[in-house]
Write an enzyme that holds these catalytic residues in place. Sequence first.
Site, short mmCIF file in Angstrom:
data_model
loop_
_atom_site.label_atom_id
_atom_site.label_comp_id
_atom_site.label_asym_id
_atom_site.label_seq_id
_atom_site.Cartn_x
_atom_site.Cartn_y
_atom_site.Cartn_z
N GLY A 54 -13.98 -11.90 -9.29
CA GLY A 54 -15.39 -11.79 -8.92
C GLY A 54 -16.31 -12.33 -10.00
O GLY A 54 -15.89 -13.08 -10.89
N ARG A 63 -9.38 -17.23 -3.77
CA ARG A 63 -10.60 -16.89 -4.52
C ARG A 63 -10.41 -17.20 -6.01
O ARG A 63 -11.33 -17.68 -6.67
CB ARG A 63 -10.94 -15.41 -4.32
CG ARG A 63 -12.25 -14.98 -4.94
CD ARG A 63 -12.66 -13.61 -4.42
NE ARG A 63 -13.80 -13.07 -5.12
CZ ARG A 63 -15.06 -13.40 -4.87
NH1 ARG A 63 -15.35 -14.28 -3.93
NH2 ARG A 63 -16.05 -12.84 -5.55
N ASP A 99 -23.16 -11.40 -19.28
CA ASP A 99 -21.83 -10.77 -19.33
C ASP A 99 -20.91 -11.46 -20.34
O ASP A 99 -20.14 -10.80 -21.05
CB ASP A 99 -21.16 -10.82 -17.96
CG ASP A 99 -21.62 -9.71 -17.03
OD1 ASP A 99 -22.10 -8.68 -17.54
OD2 ASP A 99 -21.49 -9.86 -15.81
N LYS A 112 -23.20 -10.78 -7.69
CA LYS A 112 -23.41 -11.70 -8.81
C LYS A 112 -23.31 -13.18 -8.40
O LYS A 112 -23.89 -14.03 -9.07
CB LYS A 112 -22.41 -11.41 -9.93
CG LYS A 112 -22.65 -10.08 -10.63
CD LYS A 112 -21.69 -9.88 -11.79
CE LYS A 112 -21.93 -8.55 -12.49
NZ LYS A 112 -21.09 -8.39 -13.69
N SER A 151 -26.75 2.10 -16.81
CA SER A 151 -27.80 1.16 -17.21
C SER A 151 -29.19 1.80 -17.33
O SER A 151 -29.93 1.50 -18.28
CB SER A 151 -27.86 -0.02 -16.25
OG SER A 151 -26.72 -0.84 -16.40
N SER A 168 -23.57 4.13 -12.53
CA SER A 168 -24.19 3.26 -13.53
C SER A 168 -24.87 4.05 -14.66
O SER A 168 -25.59 5.03 -14.42
CB SER A 168 -25.22 2.35 -12.86
OG SER A 168 -25.85 1.54 -13.84
N THR A 197 -25.28 -6.52 -10.20
CA THR A 197 -23.89 -6.14 -10.39
C THR A 197 -23.12 -6.26 -9.07
O THR A 197 -23.63 -6.80 -8.08
CB THR A 197 -23.79 -4.72 -11.00
OG1 THR A 197 -22.44 -4.45 -11.37
CG2 THR A 197 -24.29 -3.65 -10.03
N ASN A 220 -5.34 -12.37 -8.86
CA ASN A 220 -6.24 -11.78 -7.88
C ASN A 220 -5.50 -11.57 -6.58
O ASN A 220 -4.57 -12.30 -6.25
CB ASN A 220 -7.45 -12.70 -7.65
CG ASN A 220 -8.56 -12.01 -6.88
OD1 ASN A 220 -9.03 -10.96 -7.29
ND2 ASN A 220 -8.97 -12.59 -5.76
N GLY A 255 -15.26 -0.31 -21.21
CA GLY A 255 -16.33 -1.22 -20.85
C GLY A 255 -17.71 -0.88 -21.39
O GLY A 255 -18.63 -1.69 -21.23
N THR A 260 -6.43 -12.21 -3.65
CA THR A 260 -6.58 -13.42 -2.85
C THR A 260 -6.50 -14.63 -3.77
O THR A 260 -7.42 -14.88 -4.56
CB THR A 260 -7.93 -13.42 -2.11
OG1 THR A 260 -8.07 -12.21 -1.37
CG2 THR A 260 -8.03 -14.61 -1.16
#
Length: 269
Positions: free
Chosen positions: A130, A157, A103, A67, A18, A16, A63, A152, A249, A154
């Site tokens: 997610g 999800r 976000d 979340k 941040s 991170s 994070t 995804n 990002g 799955t």
Amino acid sequence: MTTKRLGLIGYPLSHSLSPVIQQAALDYNGIDGVFELWPTNADELAARIAGLRRSEVLGAGVTIPHKETVIPMLDQIDSVASTIGAVNTVVKRRGRLIGYNTDADGFIRAMEEKAGFSPIDKRAVVLGAGGAARACVWALLDREATSVVLLNRTVERAAMLRDRLPAELRGRTEIDALTDEACHRYVSIADLLVNTTSLGMLHSEGEDRSPAPASCLHRDLLVYDIVYNPAVTPLLRDAERAGARTLGGLPMLVYQGVVAFELWTGRPA
């Protein structure tokens, strides 16, 4: 006066940036505060959130992988965060913990200002389902993307994410399994590819892997990887070789952090 505390809750956190960004903002504004990393496993989350109620704590960032699971532990959820179904910022006000999602704003602002890309009338493919994916899908549809395909590992999800969307947005959303075949089918006709998975992230199990095969990338595509460490992920490296435009990002991290800082402190970042 007691030093104020802020931190980032998640696991793992060794990648991170941040603390660098938020500590600089605190220092520039003359706020006696520290921003720390608070590595937190799933079974430690409830205690960590309870600790935010201490008098010296202003709030926290949230994070991967918390979340969504953090939501029932909070006193109130902002309307945008509630619609998205994910919280990445917790603010303490009058002893109450309020969840926000910054976000979505950070994702769109970075794309529009740093890549010059507007989602209006564009076809997008989002990898992952997610908390970050929830924000990105909602933001793209809210900004009038023609369609969003959610891939995804799955499918169930992904279906849960789609089902949370407002009815007027759900009809422009398609879901499928994240496979090489699906990537070729959807990315080949897309204008935008967004990676919200942790594949390619430094110090993760998949740090050397890309979530999409290089052969599906093309010159008319913007490839946006919200992973920011390393600056050039395996996906972005493949995209550059394919002649696609790329965006990492870090701008999203900065822009969502601007909104979070202002919520925590009441000061302009």
